[in-house]
Design a protein around this motif. Sequence first.
Motif, PDB file in Angstrom:
ATOM      1  N   ILE A 146       4.944   7.199  -7.103  1.00 14.48           N
ATOM      2  CA  ILE A 146       4.180   6.169  -7.814  1.00 14.48           C
ATOM      3  C   ILE A 146       3.314   6.802  -8.895  1.00 14.48           C
ATOM      4  O   ILE A 146       3.206   6.283 -10.017  1.00 14.48           O
ATOM      5  N   VAL A 152       5.945   7.574  -2.032  1.00 15.04           N
ATOM      6  CA  VAL A 152       4.521   7.294  -2.260  1.00 15.04           C
ATOM      7  C   VAL A 152       4.000   8.161  -3.406  1.00 15.04           C
ATOM      8  O   VAL A 152       3.319   7.681  -4.314  1.00 15.04           O
ATOM      9  N   GLY A 201       0.088  -0.020  -4.371  1.00 16.13           N
ATOM     10  CA  GLY A 201       0.946   0.621  -5.363  1.00 16.13           C
ATOM     11  C   GLY A 201       0.526   0.279  -6.779  1.00 16.13           C
ATOM     12  O   GLY A 201       0.550   1.141  -7.673  1.00 16.13           O
ATOM     13  N   ASN A 253      10.114  -3.300   1.923  1.00 18.12           N
ATOM     14  CA  ASN A 253       9.643  -3.931   3.150  1.00 18.12           C
ATOM     15  C   ASN A 253      10.649  -4.945   3.683  1.00 18.12           C
ATOM     16  O   ASN A 253      10.846  -5.069   4.900  1.00 18.12           O
ATOM     17  N   VAL A 300       6.480  -1.367  -9.443  1.00 13.76           N
ATOM     18  CA  VAL A 300       6.082  -0.749  -8.180  1.00 13.76           C
ATOM     19  C   VAL A 300       5.905  -1.811  -7.097  1.00 13.76           C
ATOM     20  O   VAL A 300       6.349  -1.641  -5.955  1.00 13.76           O
ATOM     21  N   ASN A 325       0.708  -3.419   0.754  1.00 13.56           N
ATOM     22  CA  ASN A 325       1.305  -2.153   0.335  1.00 13.56           C
ATOM     23  C   ASN A 325       1.609  -2.161  -1.157  1.00 13.56           C
ATOM     24  O   ASN A 325       1.383  -1.181  -1.867  1.00 13.56           O
ATOM     25  N   GLY A 326       2.148  -3.285  -1.639  1.00 16.57           N
ATOM     26  CA  GLY A 326       2.462  -3.410  -3.056  1.00 16.57           C
ATOM     27  C   GLY A 326       1.217  -3.389  -3.927  1.00 16.57           C
ATOM     28  O   GLY A 326       1.219  -2.797  -5.011  1.00 16.57           O
ATOM     29  N   THR A 334       8.333  -1.945  -3.831  1.00 19.11           N
ATOM     30  CA  THR A 334       7.676  -1.831  -2.527  1.00 19.11           C
ATOM     31  C   THR A 334       7.986  -3.047  -1.662  1.00 19.11           C
ATOM     32  O   THR A 334       8.281  -2.914  -0.462  1.00 19.11           O
ATOM     33  N   SER A 335       7.947  -4.221  -2.263  1.00 19.32           N
ATOM     34  CA  SER A 335       8.258  -5.452  -1.526  1.00 19.32           C
ATOM     35  C   SER A 335       9.710  -5.461  -1.067  1.00 19.32           C
ATOM     36  O   SER A 335      10.019  -5.834   0.068  1.00 19.32           O
ATOM     37  N   LEU A 394      15.011   4.336  -1.110  1.00 17.59           N
ATOM     38  CA  LEU A 394      14.643   3.343  -0.103  1.00 17.59           C
ATOM     39  C   LEU A 394      15.855   2.889   0.709  1.00 17.59           C
ATOM     40  O   LEU A 394      15.788   2.787   1.934  1.00 17.59           O
TER      41      LEU A 394
END
Length: 272
Positions: free
Chosen positions: A143, A140, A16, A54, A46, A12-13, A50-51, A118
Motif C-alpha cells: 500500500i 499491507v 488502506g 475480504n 486500495v 480494513n479498506g 481490500t474489499s 490475493l
Amino acid sequence: MNSWFRIIRPINGIMGIVATWISAFIGVGLSVNNFIQQVAFASLAVFLVTSGGNVINDITDIETDKVNHPSRPLVKGEITLKQATYASIILFAAPIITSAFFISYFASATVLIADLLLVGYEKLFKKRGLSGNLTISLLVGLIFIFGGIAVNSLLKMIILFGMASLANLSRELIKDIEDMEGDIDRVTFPKRYGVKPAMILAAASVLIAVSLSYLPYYLGIFSFYYVIVVILSDALFIISISVMSKNPGRSQSISKYAMIVGLVSFAVGGIA
C-alpha cells in the motif's frame, strides 16, 4: 446492505485509504495538492482491492467460518456464493481499469499484482502456512509503495514497506494461533511447527520492525514529532507480544491498535 457492509469489512479498506494518503504526504509533502486526482483514485483502488480480498476470503473460508465466524453473511445465507463471486470480480477488475486511466499503467500493473497475490493467497498460499502470512504482509506494505507510485516518489517508501510488512507478519501469526481450532483445512505455521515457534517468530518480526522504526528519523525522512508518536506505537507492539502466550486474541487486538498508531506516526512525521 448491512450484509454487504459486513462481508467487505470496510474498516480494513479505510485503513488502506489512510495509509495511501499518508504515503502520498510522505512522498511529496504539501505538494500532494498537485496529485489530488492520482491519490484519490489510488485510495479508491486500495479500498476496492481490500474489499475484494475480504469477499474472496469469505468465499474460500465458508466452511471454517462456520466455526470461527458463524455470523458472517455467507455462512448465514444472507449473500449467495454466486453474488459474492461476481462482487469479487468487480472489486478486483475496477481498480485495474481506473488506475490505468487516472494514475499510470505502472499503477495499474501494481493493482494487478495485488489482485494476483490475493487470489494466490486464498487458493494456494494460505494453506501452506508461513507463505500465506508473508503474502498478506507484503500486500499491507505494498500500500505504501502504491501511494508512492501515485505521486512519483518511491524511495522514501521502501523503509515503510519493510516496517509495515514485518509488523503485519506478527499480527498474522498471532491470528493463526488464535484460530487454530477452527482452521480445519489449513496447515498454518503454528499447526505445523507448534505455538511456541510461531510466538517466537511473531515476536522477532515485531522487534525487528520496532528496531527499524527509528530509521526514518535518522535518515531525515521524518521530523522529531514522528519519534514522539512512534514510541507509543512501539510500546503497544511490545505489549502485544508480552501478552501473546496468555491471550492471543487480546494480543492480536493490541497489535491492530499499534498499527493504527503507527499510521498516525507516519502522518505526523510526514506533515509536521
